[in-house]
Scaffold this motif. Structure first.
Motif, PDB file in Angstrom:
ATOM      1  N   VAL A   3       0.547  -1.111  -0.056  1.00  0.00           N
ATOM      2  CA  VAL A   3      -0.041  -0.220   0.036  1.00  0.00           C
ATOM      3  C   VAL A   3       0.478   1.151  -0.395  1.00  0.00           C
ATOM      4  N   SER A   4       1.989   1.275   0.254  1.00  0.00           N
ATOM      5  CA  SER A   4       2.806   2.194   1.214  1.00  0.00           C
ATOM      6  C   SER A   4       3.623   2.692  -0.304  1.00  0.00           C
ATOM      7  N   LEU A   5       4.014   1.372  -0.876  1.00  0.00           N
ATOM      8  CA  LEU A   5       4.110   1.460  -2.779  1.00  0.00           C
ATOM      9  C   LEU A   5       4.017   2.343  -3.518  1.00  0.00           C
ATOM     10  N   ALA A   6       2.387   1.975  -3.397  1.00  0.00           N
ATOM     11  CA  ALA A   6       0.953   2.088  -4.429  1.00  0.00           C
ATOM     12  C   ALA A   6       1.265   4.145  -4.580  1.00  0.00           C
ATOM     13  N   MET A  58       9.335   3.697  -2.823  1.00  0.00           N
ATOM     14  CA  MET A  58      10.181   4.117  -1.918  1.00  0.00           C
ATOM     15  C   MET A  58      11.614   3.272  -1.128  1.00  0.00           C
ATOM     16  N   SER A  59      12.575   4.159  -0.445  1.00  0.00           N
ATOM     17  CA  SER A  59      13.687   3.280  -0.073  1.00  0.00           C
ATOM     18  C   SER A  59      13.483   2.424   1.350  1.00  0.00           C
ATOM     19  N   SER A  60      14.986   1.550   0.940  1.00  0.00           N
ATOM     20  CA  SER A  60      14.456   0.339   2.338  1.00  0.00           C
ATOM     21  C   SER A  60      14.121   1.499   4.140  1.00  0.00           C
ATOM     22  N   ALA A  61      15.197   2.034   3.701  1.00  0.00           N
ATOM     23  CA  ALA A  61      15.033   3.025   5.059  1.00  0.00           C
ATOM     24  C   ALA A  61      13.338   3.831   5.891  1.00  0.00           C
ATOM     25  N   GLU A  62      13.177   3.884   4.110  1.00  0.00           N
ATOM     26  CA  GLU A  62      11.782   4.814   5.288  1.00  0.00           C
ATOM     27  C   GLU A  62      10.885   4.377   4.758  1.00  0.00           C
ATOM     28  N   CYS A  70       8.545 -10.880  -2.760  1.00  0.00           N
ATOM     29  CA  CYS A  70       8.181 -10.134  -4.225  1.00  0.00           C
ATOM     30  C   CYS A  70       8.408  -9.771  -5.607  1.00  0.00           C
ATOM     31  N   LEU A  71       9.855  -9.088  -4.857  1.00  0.00           N
ATOM     32  CA  LEU A  71      10.462  -9.432  -6.416  1.00  0.00           C
ATOM     33  C   LEU A  71      10.519 -10.486  -7.298  1.00  0.00           C
ATOM     34  N   SER A  72      11.167 -11.380  -6.581  1.00  0.00           N
ATOM     35  CA  SER A  72      10.893 -12.688  -7.391  1.00  0.00           C
ATOM     36  C   SER A  72       9.739 -13.352  -8.185  1.00  0.00           C
ATOM     37  N   ALA A  73       8.544 -12.302  -7.332  1.00  0.00           N
ATOM     38  CA  ALA A  73       7.360 -12.656  -8.163  1.00  0.00           C
ATOM     39  C   ALA A  73       7.005 -12.083  -8.998  1.00  0.00           C
ATOM     40  N   SER A 107       9.544  -4.207  -7.910  1.00  0.00           N
ATOM     41  CA  SER A 107      11.173  -3.757  -8.455  1.00  0.00           C
ATOM     42  C   SER A 107      11.768  -3.072  -8.152  1.00  0.00           C
ATOM     43  N   ILE A 108      13.429  -2.774  -8.149  1.00  0.00           N
ATOM     44  CA  ILE A 108      14.683  -1.721  -7.748  1.00  0.00           C
ATOM     45  C   ILE A 108      15.075  -1.567  -8.472  1.00  0.00           C
TER      46      ILE A 108
END
Length: 356
Positions: free
Chosen positions: A43-46, A50-54, A73-76, A80-81
């Protein structure tokens, strides 16, 4: 048998091996993606990358927890990064915004997950041995009103999400012949009956189901002021000694027959035919996987069948339309029309009683 249905194009051996690993690790990915959604990471990434720290700061989780979840989640292909930021991909947006995806995730986890571990034993015994993880009933239908949370909410949301979408389109088709007495077999919570009673102020209805389910339907219809045109007929549909009430010119079954084996379906339809007046109609609304326009619908429906094995009855599934038609013909009912594409994934089959 239905025509061969393909869900993917030809693969190279390397690609096929990768697809096989996706199946092997499927349960792992399911849980990681589900938890990332439930914890609010997706939900946040929607909202923004965001960075890992955030993300760690916003959700008060460790870098370890974040990496375990989001790397899966990245593998699926869920995230993405890009430039050291986590980015939500289109698949991830489905978790955040798509009701179908959310309903299916909750249903598989809350209702089916633990019981599916018993699937092989359930198949061998043809009994829902996995149901013990939810309650002490012989079939799930005996305990629907008493399911523990969150399984109860997830079960009814799943059931109603699929059936409710088709009801508005089915109503005018059922009432085209102006039935005076309509029997709802497998009435559940009374939602379809309520729609019918409001649609036609003259129709009278008979509701057939297990006593515990009819109690719920009675409460709902009484609260809506509609119980005056309703008769309740408590029945264990597996008891061959109990006939259906007679004198009906239409019978309705919605997502009902998939709860039984083909042998049991044949017996139920025979009793339904006996209760119909000559020329009366039987309507079956169900999610026949072989009549789906899109592979996504067929995929979801086919993979709902193991729920019936492990949790519901042990010997039922999502059937093909031709299986229903064969059972109906043996019961003296002839198919007269089929409507596909109702709601999300339903077909409506109309049968007429063959005059003797």
């Amino acid at each position: 048998m239905p025509e061969n249905k393909r869900f993917q194009t030809e693969l190279s051996a390397f690609q096929a091996r990768f697809e096989a690993q996706k199946i092997a690790f499927g349960p792992v990915v399911f849980q990681c993606v589900r938890i990332a959604w439930k914890k609010g990471l997706l939900v946040s990434l929607a909202q923004k990358p965001m960075s890992s720290a955030e993300l760690m700061d916003e959700h008060q989780i460790s870098s370890y927890v974040l990496d375990v979840l989001l790397e899966s989640c990245l593998s699926a292909g869920v995230v993405s990064i890009e430039n050291s930021l986590w980015v939500l991909e289109k698949t991830g947006y489905m978790l955040v915004n798509d009701k179908l995806t959310q309903v299916n995730f909750n249903y598989i986890h809350d209702v089916c997950w633990q019981g599916l571990f018993e699937l092989e034993a359930c198949l061998d015994a043809e009994k829902p041995l996995g149901l013990k993880h939810l309650g002490p009933w012989a079939t799930i239908y005996e305990g629907l009103s008493d399911l523990p949370e969150p399984a109860k909410t997830s079960w009814f949301e799943f059931d109603h999400f699929y059936s409710d979408s088709a009801f508005p389109e089915a109503l005018p088709k059922v009432f085209a012949s102006k039935p005076k007495r309509l029997m709802d077999v497998g009435a559940n919570t009374g939602k379809w009956a309520m729609l019918c009673l409001n649609y036609d102020p003259q129709v009278e209805m008979t509701l057939v189901d297990l006593p515990i389910q009819l109690n719920v339907a009675q409460q709902n219809l009484s609260g809506a002021g509609l119980i005056g045109r309703v008769s309740l007929a408590p029945r264990d549909l597996l008891d061959p000694a109990l006939s259906f009430p007679k004198g009906h010119d239409a019978i309705w079954m919605s997502q009902f027959l998939s709860c039984f084996s083909l042998v049991e379906i044949g017996k139920i339809l025979a009793r339904a035919a006996e209760s119909l007046d000559n020329g009366g109609s039987l309507f079956i609304l169900d999610t026949c996987w072989d009549r789906q326009q899109f592979d996504i619908a067929a995929y979801c429906l086919i993979n709902t069948s193991p729920y019936f094995t492990a949790m519901a009855s042990g010997n039922s599934k999502i059937y093909r339309a031709d299986e229903y038609i064969a059972c109906a013909e043996q019961a003296g009912l002839q198919v007269t029309q089929i409507w596909d594409g109702l709601g999300i994934s339903h077909s409506l089959l109309q049968f007429q009683k063959i005059a003797k």
